[in-house]
Write an enzyme that holds these catalytic residues in place. Structure first.
Site, PDB file in Angstrom:
ATOM      1  N   ARG A   1     -38.960  -0.764  43.759  1.00 24.33           N
ATOM      2  CA  ARG A   1     -39.282   0.102  44.899  1.00 24.33           C
ATOM      3  C   ARG A   1     -38.885  -0.549  46.219  1.00 24.33           C
ATOM      4  NH1 ARG A   1     -45.378   0.917  43.991  1.00 24.33           N
ATOM      5  NH2 ARG A   1     -45.028  -1.239  43.406  1.00 24.33           N
TER       6      ARG A   1
ATOM      7  N   ASN B   1     -43.768   4.365  41.620  1.00 29.23           N
ATOM      8  CA  ASN B   1     -43.884   4.124  40.185  1.00 29.23           C
ATOM      9  C   ASN B   1     -44.620   5.296  39.554  1.00 29.23           C
ATOM     10  OD1 ASN B   1     -42.691   1.588  40.227  1.00 29.23           O
ATOM     11  ND2 ASN B   1     -44.604   0.476  40.313  1.00 29.23           N
TER      12      ASN B   1
END
Length: 99
Positions: free
Chosen positions: A24, A42
């Protein structure tokens, strides 16, 4: 950016070893470097999902990165793109990590 640049929006989901590998953070960094907006997060099933918006060529660059590059210790098995469409204006002002 030229006024003629077509804005695009696309949703994505990345499969493989993409959690616990700073995916990320690297995605956010790459998006800001390329100049696209949107988000990344996520999922509970071990994938990373999100949305990218921006000029078509920049969105295509980000799609390529999400498909082939990722974070240094990630392993991308496949990336699914969906809901790709032209938009009249950006829905986000930046690229962010969601939790």
């Amino acid at each position: 950016m030229s006024a003629a640049a077509q804005l695009k929006s696309v949703d994505y989901e990345v499969f493989g070893r993409v959690q616990g590998v700073c995916f990320r953070m690297y995605t956010e960094g790459e998006a800001k470097k390329i100049g696209v907006v949107g988000w990344v997060k996520n999922t509970s099933k071990g994938t990373v999902t999100g949305q990218v918006q921006g000029p078509e060529e920049k969105v295509n660059s980000m799609k390529s990165w999400l498909s082939k590059v990722g974070s240094p210790s990630s392993r991308i098995d496949r990336t699914n793109f969906s809901n790709e469409k032209s938009i009249s204006k950006l829905e986000y002002s930046n690229f962010s990590i969601r939790y």
